[in-house]
Design an enzyme around this catalytic site. Structure first.
Site, PDB file in Angstrom:
ATOM      1  N   HIS A   1      80.693   0.515  70.707  1.00  0.00           N
ATOM      2  CA  HIS A   1      81.732  -0.053  71.552  1.00  0.00           C
ATOM      3  C   HIS A   1      81.136  -1.025  72.560  1.00  0.00           C
ATOM      4  O   HIS A   1      81.824  -1.519  73.438  1.00  0.00           O
ATOM      5  CB  HIS A   1      82.400   1.085  72.309  1.00  0.00           C
ATOM      6  N   CYS A   2      79.825  -1.242  72.496  1.00  0.00           N
ATOM      7  CA  CYS A   2      79.194  -2.085  73.521  1.00  0.00           C
ATOM      8  C   CYS A   2      78.536  -3.328  72.918  1.00  0.00           C
ATOM      9  O   CYS A   2      78.966  -4.442  73.134  1.00  0.00           O
ATOM     10  CB  CYS A   2      78.131  -1.280  74.263  1.00  0.00           C
ATOM     11  N   ILE A   3      77.466  -3.083  72.160  1.00  0.00           N
ATOM     12  CA  ILE A   3      76.592  -4.186  71.764  1.00  0.00           C
ATOM     13  C   ILE A   3      77.298  -5.247  70.922  1.00  0.00           C
ATOM     14  O   ILE A   3      77.119  -6.434  71.144  1.00  0.00           O
ATOM     15  CB  ILE A   3      75.338  -3.641  71.059  1.00  0.00           C
TER      16      ILE A   3
END
Ligand code: SAJ
Length: 439
Positions: free
Chosen positions: A280-282
């Site tokens: 959900h970030c990178i």
């Protein structure tokens, strides 16, 4: 009361409530960021009211159970029983907390543009009940300028003045699900305020719950810190993924090269090639900055190139499956391929943006008969089709024409895989150092 006095009194009142822990905290969004934060605020002595759009989540919390991997239900039950934690779907109750942390998702749209709809919805809800003496902290990862350009105007349209009547800050979440070493309490937390008074109030209220606070000079700086952290990872993962392709073409073992480079005690940080970048970030965060900079007519080429290379890795590894089958006189069409691991990284259950989903889709598009095994993901639904994890047995492995290791979960019996699989494509180099295994 003069405005100066009211300003001082609003900030002073919040500072006093931080000191004696009588401040009531609201946490909007009880996911993998919000619930751990709520628990640390309770542990610090505050009373916390959680807000979530899901009645299932709210009922679960009020019933003393946790839906978040890193938060034990026992801790939730104790907090609820002590009257220090409760949850609601009623956004009108946002007038109650003295401090509100917004921890809602910031996904990307299909066109890779920021989707700040959840942030906007939360902002509108907070605005409706914003009152003198409230602090609002946005924690959702977003592009630099969001707090000042979206939240501040909405709140000031109430007639209240930031830094005097209400306080507004940004603090990036640094939650790493499944990380047993770093948690919400012991991970240093960056904080940036719209005004100095905002920073002072936010710092005082977070201090009891977070071991180390890192104040910065503005909300934009705080927003960019998070984007830099994750863009750093995306770019370096893109670099080693390109090195994997380079080494493949040169007939060199990229893992040997990286391991040897990692012996350099300074000036090098090890990243490892893989099937692509999930989570959900990178895959998302760098695109938030790229989008913002496009509005300023600047193209962040590094970010976009890294994203392209990382996004191409599923195709690269599916090509290795096709080549492996081809060398055995088998077409990928009609071949049985077993995908080992669908979570986006090892030893977790999260499949969001997982490259395994791309690998499966690409194999299916080429006519392969694809199954998977993942000890942490018993089943999942993708493109309207439900897939169920097969048991990892000698029979399952022998039936597969090719086994591709996509997520290197610790719980997988790799000795069994090495012994029973006819062809293995190891995207994580989890098997002993050797060329692609074959029997
Ligand atoms: N990956 C590689 N090679 C690497 C590292 C990661 O291919 O060398 C892949 C992973 O398999 C995964 C994706 O990249 O698919 C992301 O991996 P990640 O280790 O960055 O894990 P995330 O997405 O859970 O990132 C989070 C981030 N935490 C926050 O944003 C608060 C990141 O900043 C953390 O550094 C990271 O956890 C972490 O270190 O575990």
């Amino acid at each position: 009361m003069s405005r100066a006095t009211s300003a001082g009194s609003s900030a002073d009142a919040l500072l006093a409530k931080a000191r004696d822990r009588t401040a009531r905290f609201g946490v909007v969004g009880l996911g993998y960021v919000g619930l751990p934060l709520a628990m640390e605020l309770v542990r610090a002595g505050y009373t916390v009211l959680g807000f979530d759009s899901s009645a299932r989540v709210v009922d679960g919390v009020n019933g003393g159970t946790s839906h978040v991997q890193d938060v034990p239900s026992r801790a939730v039950a104790e907090a609820v029983k002590a009257g220090k934690l409760s949850a609601t779907t009623d956004l009108a109750r946002l007038k109650e907390p003295d401090a509100i942390s917004i921890c809602v998702p910031t996904p990307l749209s299909k066109t890779k543009d920021p989707d700040v709809s959840y942030v906007l919805a939360a902002t509108e809800s907070v605005k409706k009940s914003l009152r003198r003496g409230q602090l609002v902290v946005l924690e959702s990862t977003t592009y630099p300028g969001t707090t000042r350009e979206l939240l501040l105007p909405a709140f000031e349209r109430t007639g209240l003045t930031v830094g005097e009547d209400f306080f507004l800050a940004f603090s990036p979440e640094r939650v790493d699900p499944g990380n047993s070493r770093w948690n919400t309490r012991n991970t240093p937390k960056v904080l940036g305020g719209i005004t100095p008074a905002c920073l002072r109030v936010a710092t005082a209220l977070y201090q009891p719950a977070i071991e180390t606070l890192v104040p910065v000079s503005s909300t934009e700086a705080a927003e960019l810190v998070k984007i830099l952290e994750n863009t750093f990872r995306s770019v370096n993962i893109g670099l080693v993924n390109e090195m994997a392709i380079v080494c493949d073409k040169l007939g060199v073992d990229v893992w040997e090269v990286i391991d040897a480079a990692a012996t350099k005690p300074f000036g090098f940080m090890k990243f490892t090639p893989g099937p692509g970048v999930g989570g959900h970030c990178i895959p998302l965060d760098p695109h938030y900055l790229a989008w913002k900079m496009r509005t300023l007519n600047y193209r962040t080429r590094f970010i976009e190139l890294a994203g392209e290379i990382n996004a191409e890795m599923p195709e690269y590894w599916v090509g290795r499956v096709v080549d492996g089958l081809n060398e055995r006189g088998k077409a990928v069409r009609g071949s049985r391929v077993l995908v080992l691991g669908v979570a986006y990284k090892k030893d977790i259950e999260d499949i969001r943006e997982s490259p395994a989903l791309d690998v499966i889709r690409l194999l299916q598009q080429r006519g392969a008969d694809v199954d998977y095994h993942d000890p942490h993901v018993p089943r999942f639904r993708e493109d309207g089709v439900e897939l169920v994890s097969l048991p990892l047995t000698a029979e399952t492995l022998r039936r597969a024409d090719c086994v591709i290791i996509v997520t290197d979960h610790s719980a997988i019996d790799y000795a069994l895989v090495a012994r029973e699989a006819a062809l293995i494509v190891d995207t994580r180099h989890v098997l002993p150092r050797r060329p692609e295994a074959e029997r």
